[in-house]
Design a protein around this motif. Structure first.
Motif: not given
Lengths: 230, 209
Positions: A116-130
Protein backbone atom coordinates in the motif's frame (compact mmCIF):
# COMPACT_ATOMS: atom_id res chain seq x y z
CA UNK A 1 -7.59 -49.32 12.49
CA UNK A 2 -9.04 -51.02 15.58
CA UNK A 3 -6.58 -49.28 17.83
CA UNK A 4 -6.78 -45.90 16.18
CA UNK A 5 -4.73 -43.45 18.12
CA UNK A 6 -5.81 -39.90 17.40
CA UNK A 7 -2.94 -38.26 19.26
CA UNK A 8 -1.16 -37.24 16.00
CA UNK A 9 -4.19 -35.12 15.08
CA UNK A 10 -4.27 -33.21 18.37
CA UNK A 11 -0.50 -32.94 18.53
CA UNK A 12 -0.29 -31.61 14.97
CA UNK A 13 -3.07 -29.10 15.60
CA UNK A 14 -1.64 -27.95 18.91
CA UNK A 15 1.81 -27.57 17.37
CA UNK A 16 0.59 -25.81 14.23
CA UNK A 17 -1.55 -23.34 16.20
CA UNK A 18 1.21 -22.42 18.68
CA UNK A 19 3.85 -22.21 15.94
CA UNK A 20 1.55 -20.07 13.76
CA UNK A 21 0.85 -17.62 16.59
CA UNK A 22 4.57 -17.23 17.40
CA UNK A 23 5.59 -16.98 13.74
CA UNK A 24 2.81 -14.46 13.03
CA UNK A 25 3.87 -12.10 15.81
CA UNK A 26 7.61 -12.29 15.09
CA UNK A 27 7.35 -12.20 11.28
CA UNK A 28 4.83 -9.34 11.24
CA UNK A 29 7.01 -7.32 13.60
CA UNK A 30 10.20 -7.93 11.59
CA UNK A 31 8.50 -7.40 8.23
CA UNK A 32 6.98 -4.12 9.40
CA UNK A 33 10.30 -2.88 10.75
CA UNK A 34 12.31 -3.92 7.68
CA UNK A 35 9.84 -3.54 4.80
CA UNK A 36 10.27 0.17 4.10
CA UNK A 37 13.83 0.59 5.30
CA UNK A 38 17.02 0.15 3.40
CA UNK A 39 20.36 -0.27 5.11
CA UNK A 40 23.59 -2.13 4.38
CA UNK A 41 23.18 -5.80 5.14
CA UNK A 42 19.38 -5.87 4.77
CA UNK A 43 19.60 -8.34 1.88
CA UNK A 44 21.79 -10.64 3.97
CA UNK A 45 19.35 -10.55 6.89
CA UNK A 46 16.40 -11.26 4.59
CA UNK A 47 18.30 -14.08 2.90
CA UNK A 48 18.84 -15.68 6.32
CA UNK A 49 15.13 -15.31 7.10
CA UNK A 50 14.17 -17.02 3.83
CA UNK A 51 16.83 -19.72 3.91
CA UNK A 52 14.62 -22.46 5.44
CA UNK A 53 12.36 -22.08 2.40
CA UNK A 54 15.04 -23.22 -0.03
CA UNK A 55 17.04 -25.62 2.11
CA UNK A 56 16.04 -29.27 2.42
CA UNK A 57 14.18 -29.73 5.73
CA UNK A 58 16.81 -32.27 6.79
CA UNK A 59 19.46 -29.55 6.53
CA UNK A 60 17.31 -27.23 8.65
CA UNK A 61 16.82 -30.09 11.12
CA UNK A 62 20.55 -30.72 11.21
CA UNK A 63 21.23 -27.06 11.93
CA UNK A 64 18.63 -27.06 14.71
CA UNK A 65 20.15 -30.23 16.15
CA UNK A 66 23.53 -28.51 16.30
CA UNK A 67 21.98 -25.44 18.00
CA UNK A 68 19.62 -27.20 20.40
CA UNK A 69 21.53 -30.44 21.00
CA UNK A 70 22.94 -31.22 24.46
CA UNK A 71 26.23 -29.63 23.55
CA UNK A 72 24.82 -26.98 21.23
CA UNK A 73 25.11 -23.30 22.16
CA UNK A 74 21.40 -22.91 22.95
CA UNK A 75 20.68 -26.47 24.06
CA UNK A 76 23.48 -26.40 26.63
CA UNK A 77 22.22 -23.16 28.19
CA UNK A 78 18.63 -24.44 28.34
CA UNK A 79 19.66 -27.66 30.05
CA UNK A 80 22.11 -26.08 32.51
CA UNK A 81 20.02 -23.05 33.43
CA UNK A 82 16.43 -24.20 33.08
CA UNK A 83 16.75 -27.99 32.96
CA UNK A 84 14.86 -28.01 29.67
CA UNK A 85 15.82 -30.54 27.05
CA UNK A 86 14.69 -29.61 23.57
CA UNK A 87 15.76 -32.57 21.47
CA UNK A 88 13.22 -35.44 21.37
CA UNK A 89 10.57 -33.34 23.11
CA UNK A 90 7.38 -31.58 22.05
CA UNK A 91 9.33 -28.28 22.16
CA UNK A 92 11.45 -29.64 19.32
CA UNK A 93 8.33 -30.24 17.24
CA UNK A 94 7.24 -26.62 17.78
CA UNK A 95 10.70 -25.20 17.07
CA UNK A 96 10.97 -27.16 13.82
CA UNK A 97 7.51 -25.99 12.75
CA UNK A 98 8.37 -22.37 13.60
CA UNK A 99 11.64 -22.35 11.67
CA UNK A 100 10.33 -23.96 8.48
CA UNK A 101 7.11 -21.91 8.34
CA UNK A 102 8.66 -18.56 9.27
CA UNK A 103 9.83 -17.64 5.72
CA UNK A 104 6.30 -18.00 4.33
CA UNK A 105 4.87 -15.58 6.89
CA UNK A 106 7.78 -13.16 6.60
CA UNK A 107 7.54 -13.05 2.82
CA UNK A 108 3.77 -12.57 2.84
CA UNK A 109 3.96 -9.89 5.53
CA UNK A 110 6.80 -8.08 3.81
CA UNK A 111 4.86 -7.97 0.52
CA UNK A 112 1.70 -6.91 2.38
CA UNK A 113 3.43 -3.99 4.11
CA UNK A 114 4.92 -2.82 0.82
CA UNK A 115 1.65 -3.26 -1.01
CA UNK A 116 0.00 0.00 0.00
CA UNK A 117 1.00 3.61 -0.49
CA UNK A 118 3.47 4.82 2.17
CA UNK A 119 1.79 8.23 2.03
CA UNK A 120 -1.15 6.75 3.94
CA UNK A 121 1.06 6.25 6.99
CA UNK A 122 2.71 9.66 6.57
CA UNK A 123 -0.72 11.27 6.31
CA UNK A 124 -1.66 9.66 9.63
CA UNK A 125 1.58 10.88 11.23
CA UNK A 126 0.97 14.44 10.06
CA UNK A 127 -2.39 14.22 11.83
CA UNK A 128 -0.57 13.59 15.09
CA UNK A 129 -1.01 9.80 15.34
CA UNK A 130 1.57 7.80 17.28
CA UNK A 131 3.50 4.95 15.64
CA UNK A 132 1.43 2.45 17.58
CA UNK A 133 -1.85 4.02 16.46
CA UNK A 134 -0.69 4.20 12.84
CA UNK A 135 0.23 0.53 12.97
CA UNK A 136 -3.13 -0.63 14.34
CA UNK A 137 -5.39 1.74 12.41
CA UNK A 138 -3.58 2.04 9.06
CA UNK A 139 -0.76 -0.45 8.44
CA UNK A 140 -2.35 -3.56 9.92
CA UNK A 141 -5.83 -3.25 8.34
CA UNK A 142 -4.35 -2.41 4.93
CA UNK A 143 -1.90 -5.30 5.09
CA UNK A 144 -4.45 -7.73 6.53
CA UNK A 145 -5.39 -9.58 3.29
CA UNK A 146 -1.70 -10.39 2.69
CA UNK A 147 -1.15 -11.22 6.35
CA UNK A 148 -4.10 -13.59 6.33
CA UNK A 149 -2.76 -15.38 3.26
CA UNK A 150 0.57 -15.75 5.06
CA UNK A 151 -1.21 -16.98 8.17
CA UNK A 152 -2.98 -19.77 6.30
CA UNK A 153 0.19 -20.83 4.47
CA UNK A 154 2.14 -20.77 7.74
CA UNK A 155 -0.46 -22.94 9.46
CA UNK A 156 -0.51 -25.39 6.55
CA UNK A 157 3.28 -25.58 6.45
CA UNK A 158 3.53 -26.04 10.21
CA UNK A 159 0.91 -28.77 10.05
CA UNK A 160 2.75 -30.60 7.28
CA UNK A 161 6.31 -30.27 8.63
CA UNK A 162 8.23 -33.55 8.48
CA UNK A 163 11.99 -33.50 7.79
CA UNK A 164 13.23 -31.03 10.38
CA UNK A 165 10.82 -32.47 12.97
CA UNK A 166 12.15 -35.96 12.47
CA UNK A 167 15.76 -34.74 12.80
CA UNK A 168 15.16 -32.68 15.94
CA UNK A 169 12.25 -34.40 17.69
CA UNK A 170 12.44 -37.96 16.41
CA UNK A 171 9.39 -40.21 16.48
CA UNK A 172 8.10 -40.75 19.98
CA UNK A 173 4.46 -41.89 19.98
CA UNK A 174 2.28 -39.61 22.06
CA UNK A 175 4.99 -36.95 22.31
CA UNK A 176 6.37 -36.09 18.88
CA UNK A 177 4.23 -38.11 16.48
CA UNK A 178 2.64 -35.48 14.28
CA UNK A 179 0.48 -36.56 11.32
CA UNK A 180 3.31 -36.47 8.72
CA UNK A 181 5.52 -38.58 11.02
CA UNK A 182 2.65 -40.95 11.74
CA UNK A 183 2.17 -41.44 7.97
CA UNK A 184 5.85 -42.20 7.41
CA UNK A 185 6.11 -44.71 10.26
CA UNK A 186 2.76 -46.31 9.39
CA UNK A 187 4.08 -46.99 5.88
CA UNK A 188 7.39 -48.20 7.31
CA UNK A 189 5.59 -50.72 9.47
CA UNK A 190 3.31 -51.78 6.61
CA UNK A 191 0.16 -50.32 8.16
CA UNK A 192 -1.26 -48.88 4.95
CA UNK A 193 -4.74 -48.39 6.37
CA UNK A 194 -3.41 -46.13 9.08
CA UNK A 195 -1.24 -44.25 6.58
CA UNK A 196 -4.21 -43.75 4.23
CA UNK A 197 -6.34 -42.44 7.09
CA UNK A 198 -3.78 -39.79 8.01
CA UNK A 199 -3.11 -38.90 4.36
CA UNK A 200 -6.84 -38.25 3.85
CA UNK A 201 -6.99 -36.13 6.99
CA UNK A 202 -4.03 -33.95 5.99
CA UNK A 203 -5.20 -33.58 2.37
CA UNK A 204 -8.66 -32.52 3.55
CA UNK A 205 -7.16 -30.02 6.00
CA UNK A 206 -4.78 -28.52 3.43
CA UNK A 207 -7.43 -28.40 0.73
CA UNK A 208 -9.96 -26.74 3.07
CA UNK A 209 -7.43 -24.13 4.14
CA UNK A 210 -6.61 -23.14 0.55
CA UNK A 211 -10.26 -23.25 -0.52
CA UNK A 212 -11.27 -21.00 2.36
CA UNK A 213 -8.42 -18.59 1.64
CA UNK A 214 -9.39 -18.29 -2.02
CA UNK A 215 -13.04 -17.75 -1.10
CA UNK A 216 -12.15 -15.14 1.49
CA UNK A 217 -9.76 -13.27 -0.86
CA UNK A 218 -12.39 -13.12 -3.59
CA UNK A 219 -15.02 -11.85 -1.16
CA UNK A 220 -12.60 -9.26 0.18
CA UNK A 221 -11.68 -8.09 -3.34
CA UNK A 222 -15.36 -7.75 -4.19
CA UNK A 223 -16.00 -5.73 -1.04
CA UNK A 224 -13.33 -3.27 -2.11
CA UNK A 225 -14.42 -2.96 -5.71
CA UNK A 226 -18.16 -2.77 -5.04
CA UNK A 227 -19.89 0.42 -4.11
CA UNK A 228 -19.42 -0.01 -0.43
CA UNK A 229 -21.63 2.14 1.70
CA UNK A 230 -21.53 2.22 5.47
CA UNK B 1 6.14 32.48 10.87
CA UNK B 2 7.65 29.64 8.85
CA UNK B 3 11.40 30.03 8.43
CA UNK B 4 13.40 27.48 6.49
CA UNK B 5 16.92 27.32 5.20
CA UNK B 6 17.79 23.81 4.10
CA UNK B 7 20.50 22.02 2.22
CA UNK B 8 20.17 18.42 1.13
CA UNK B 9 22.25 16.34 -1.22
CA UNK B 10 20.04 14.52 -3.71
CA UNK B 11 21.08 12.01 -6.35
CA UNK B 12 21.11 14.43 -9.32
CA UNK B 13 21.62 17.80 -7.66
CA UNK B 14 21.94 19.58 -4.33
CA UNK B 15 18.77 21.06 -2.88
CA UNK B 16 19.24 24.48 -1.35
CA UNK B 17 16.14 26.42 -0.40
CA UNK B 18 15.71 29.40 1.84
CA UNK B 19 12.35 30.98 2.49
CA UNK B 20 10.32 32.77 5.11
CA UNK B 21 6.55 32.85 5.13
CA UNK B 22 4.13 34.83 7.24
CA UNK B 23 0.45 33.92 6.99
CA UNK B 24 0.62 33.89 3.23
CA UNK B 25 0.34 31.56 0.28
CA UNK B 26 3.68 30.73 -1.25
CA UNK B 27 3.83 28.78 -4.48
CA UNK B 28 6.84 26.61 -5.23
CA UNK B 29 6.80 26.50 -8.99
CA UNK B 30 9.06 24.42 -11.18
CA UNK B 31 9.36 21.41 -13.46
CA UNK B 32 8.90 17.84 -12.26
CA UNK B 33 11.92 16.50 -10.43
CA UNK B 34 13.21 19.90 -9.41
CA UNK B 35 13.01 19.17 -5.67
CA UNK B 36 9.67 20.80 -4.82
CA UNK B 37 8.16 17.81 -3.04
CA UNK B 38 11.43 17.19 -1.18
CA UNK B 39 11.14 20.68 0.31
CA UNK B 40 7.62 19.87 1.55
CA UNK B 41 8.77 16.50 2.90
CA UNK B 42 11.57 18.20 4.83
CA UNK B 43 9.15 20.72 6.35
CA UNK B 44 6.69 17.95 7.29
CA UNK B 45 9.47 15.80 8.80
CA UNK B 46 9.20 12.89 6.36
CA UNK B 47 12.76 13.63 5.23
CA UNK B 48 15.51 15.48 7.05
CA UNK B 49 17.86 18.00 5.45
CA UNK B 50 21.63 17.53 5.69
CA UNK B 51 22.12 21.04 6.96
CA UNK B 52 20.15 24.14 7.85
CA UNK B 53 17.13 24.86 9.98
CA UNK B 54 13.34 24.64 9.90
CA UNK B 55 11.29 26.74 12.30
CA UNK B 56 7.58 27.34 12.65
CA UNK B 57 6.26 29.86 15.17
CA UNK B 58 8.35 29.35 18.31
CA UNK B 59 9.20 25.74 17.49
CA UNK B 60 12.48 24.62 15.93
CA UNK B 61 11.88 21.39 14.04
CA UNK B 62 15.41 20.97 12.77
CA UNK B 63 18.67 22.75 13.36
CA UNK B 64 21.93 21.26 12.13
CA UNK B 65 23.91 23.65 14.37
CA UNK B 66 22.36 22.18 17.49
CA UNK B 67 23.77 18.66 17.45
CA UNK B 68 22.03 17.70 20.69
CA UNK B 69 18.56 18.38 19.30
CA UNK B 70 16.95 15.57 17.35
CA UNK B 71 14.60 16.57 14.50
CA UNK B 72 11.03 17.01 15.76
CA UNK B 73 8.98 13.93 14.78
CA UNK B 74 6.26 14.37 12.15
CA UNK B 75 3.49 13.90 14.74
CA UNK B 76 4.63 16.86 16.82
CA UNK B 77 5.01 19.42 14.03
CA UNK B 78 1.35 20.38 13.65
CA UNK B 79 1.67 20.72 9.90
CA UNK B 80 -1.15 19.79 7.56
CA UNK B 81 -0.04 18.01 4.41
CA UNK B 82 -2.18 17.45 1.34
CA UNK B 83 -0.47 14.74 -0.69
CA UNK B 84 -0.64 14.67 -4.47
CA UNK B 85 -2.62 11.42 -4.40
CA UNK B 86 -4.63 12.72 -1.38
CA UNK B 87 -3.71 9.64 0.70
CA UNK B 88 -7.26 9.10 1.95
CA UNK B 89 -7.51 5.95 4.07
CA UNK B 90 -9.36 3.54 1.75
CA UNK B 91 -10.74 1.37 4.55
CA UNK B 92 -12.40 4.28 6.35
CA UNK B 93 -15.41 6.37 5.42
CA UNK B 94 -15.01 10.05 4.64
CA UNK B 95 -16.26 10.80 8.16
CA UNK B 96 -13.72 8.46 9.74
CA UNK B 97 -10.96 9.96 7.59
CA UNK B 98 -11.80 13.46 8.78
CA UNK B 99 -12.23 12.38 12.41
CA UNK B 100 -8.82 10.64 12.46
CA UNK B 101 -6.86 13.65 13.67
CA UNK B 102 -9.73 16.02 14.38
CA UNK B 103 -9.12 18.58 17.12
CA UNK B 104 -12.32 20.61 17.01
CA UNK B 105 -15.63 19.31 15.57
CA UNK B 106 -16.95 22.88 15.22
CA UNK B 107 -14.17 23.73 12.76
CA UNK B 108 -14.92 20.63 10.73
CA UNK B 109 -18.60 21.52 10.58
CA UNK B 110 -17.73 24.96 9.24
CA UNK B 111 -15.28 23.51 6.69
CA UNK B 112 -17.81 20.96 5.50
CA UNK B 113 -20.23 23.80 4.79
CA UNK B 114 -17.59 25.71 2.83
CA UNK B 115 -16.54 22.82 0.61
CA UNK B 116 -19.97 21.13 0.42
CA UNK B 117 -19.13 17.49 1.10
CA UNK B 118 -21.54 16.84 3.97
CA UNK B 119 -23.49 14.33 1.91
CA UNK B 120 -20.38 12.18 1.44
CA UNK B 121 -19.63 11.52 5.10
CA UNK B 122 -20.75 7.87 5.09
CA UNK B 123 -19.13 7.09 1.74
CA UNK B 124 -15.80 5.34 1.16
CA UNK B 125 -13.06 7.17 -0.77
CA UNK B 126 -13.20 4.65 -3.63
CA UNK B 127 -16.70 5.87 -4.43
CA UNK B 128 -16.11 9.60 -4.69
CA UNK B 129 -14.76 11.73 -7.53
CA UNK B 130 -11.29 13.30 -7.74
CA UNK B 131 -12.59 16.73 -6.82
CA UNK B 132 -14.44 15.32 -3.82
CA UNK B 133 -11.33 13.45 -2.70
CA UNK B 134 -9.37 16.67 -2.88
CA UNK B 135 -11.96 18.44 -0.72
CA UNK B 136 -12.04 15.60 1.82
CA UNK B 137 -8.24 15.61 2.04
CA UNK B 138 -8.26 19.37 2.56
CA UNK B 139 -10.86 19.20 5.34
CA UNK B 140 -9.00 16.27 6.92
CA UNK B 141 -5.72 18.18 6.93
CA UNK B 142 -7.32 21.32 8.38
CA UNK B 143 -9.32 19.36 10.98
CA UNK B 144 -6.08 18.92 12.93
CA UNK B 145 -5.82 22.73 13.35
CA UNK B 146 -2.36 22.86 11.75
CA UNK B 147 0.00 25.83 12.08
CA UNK B 148 0.93 25.57 8.40
CA UNK B 149 -0.44 23.74 5.38
CA UNK B 150 1.59 22.05 2.65
CA UNK B 151 -0.09 21.17 -0.64
CA UNK B 152 1.70 18.97 -3.16
CA UNK B 153 0.23 19.42 -6.65
CA UNK B 154 -3.22 19.45 -5.04
CA UNK B 155 -5.22 19.91 -8.24
CA UNK B 156 -3.15 18.01 -10.77
CA UNK B 157 -5.60 15.14 -11.16
CA UNK B 158 -8.67 17.32 -11.68
CA UNK B 159 -10.45 18.51 -14.81
CA UNK B 160 -10.31 22.24 -15.58
CA UNK B 161 -13.68 23.18 -14.13
CA UNK B 162 -13.22 21.22 -10.88
CA UNK B 163 -9.67 22.53 -10.61
CA UNK B 164 -10.96 26.08 -10.83
CA UNK B 165 -13.64 25.46 -8.19
CA UNK B 166 -11.17 23.82 -5.83
CA UNK B 167 -8.70 26.67 -6.27
CA UNK B 168 -11.42 29.18 -5.34
CA UNK B 169 -12.30 27.13 -2.28
CA UNK B 170 -8.66 27.03 -1.22
CA UNK B 171 -8.47 30.83 -1.49
CA UNK B 172 -11.63 31.16 0.61
CA UNK B 173 -10.30 28.76 3.21
CA UNK B 174 -7.00 30.62 3.40
CA UNK B 175 -8.87 33.84 4.01
CA UNK B 176 -10.63 32.11 6.92
CA UNK B 177 -7.56 30.40 8.36
CA UNK B 178 -4.64 32.73 7.81
CA UNK B 179 -1.81 30.23 8.18
CA UNK B 180 1.29 29.86 5.99
CA UNK B 181 0.49 27.69 2.98
CA UNK B 182 3.10 26.27 0.66
CA UNK B 183 1.65 25.05 -2.60
CA UNK B 184 3.70 23.02 -5.04
CA UNK B 185 2.73 23.16 -8.69
CA UNK B 186 4.21 22.99 -12.15
CA UNK B 187 1.19 24.76 -13.64
CA UNK B 188 1.94 28.44 -14.28
CA UNK B 189 -1.70 29.61 -14.34
CA UNK B 190 -2.32 27.92 -11.02
CA UNK B 191 0.82 29.45 -9.53
CA UNK B 192 -0.33 32.93 -10.56
CA UNK B 193 -3.84 32.42 -9.22
CA UNK B 194 -2.90 30.93 -5.87
CA UNK B 195 0.44 32.44 -5.00
CA UNK B 196 0.83 35.66 -3.06
CA UNK B 197 4.49 34.94 -3.69
CA UNK B 198 5.83 32.61 -6.34
CA UNK B 199 9.23 30.98 -5.87
CA UNK B 200 10.66 29.32 -8.94
CA UNK B 201 12.78 26.27 -8.26
CA UNK B 202 15.01 24.44 -10.68
CA UNK B 203 17.40 21.58 -9.93
CA UNK B 204 17.01 22.21 -6.23
CA UNK B 205 17.80 25.92 -6.24
CA UNK B 206 15.46 28.88 -5.96
CA UNK B 207 16.25 30.89 -9.06
CA UNK B 208 13.72 33.64 -9.01
CA UNK B 209 11.18 35.21 -6.67
Amino acid sequence: MDEMNLSPLWLSFKTAIIATIIVFIVAVFLARVLSRRSFPGKSVIEAIFLLPLVLPPTVVGFGLLILFGKNGPIGKVLIEWFNIQIVFSWYAVIIAAIVVSFPLMYQSASAAFQGYDAHLEYAAYTMGASKWRVFWTISFPLAWPGLLAGLVLTFARALGEFGATLMLAGYIPGITDTIPLAIYFAVESGNMKMATFWVIIIVVLGFSAILWLNWWSKRHMMDHSNNKKA
Amino acid sequence: MLDINIYKKLSHFDLHVQLKAQQERIVLFGPSGSGKTTVLNCIAGILHPDEGHIRLKEQTFFDSNDKRKKPTPIQKRKIGYLFQDYALFPHMTVEQNIAYGMKDPAIVKELLDVVGIKHLLKTYPSNISGGEKQRVALVRALATKPNALLLDEPFSALDDQTRCECQDELLRIHNMWRIPMIIVTHHLGEARKLGQRILKINDGTLIQE
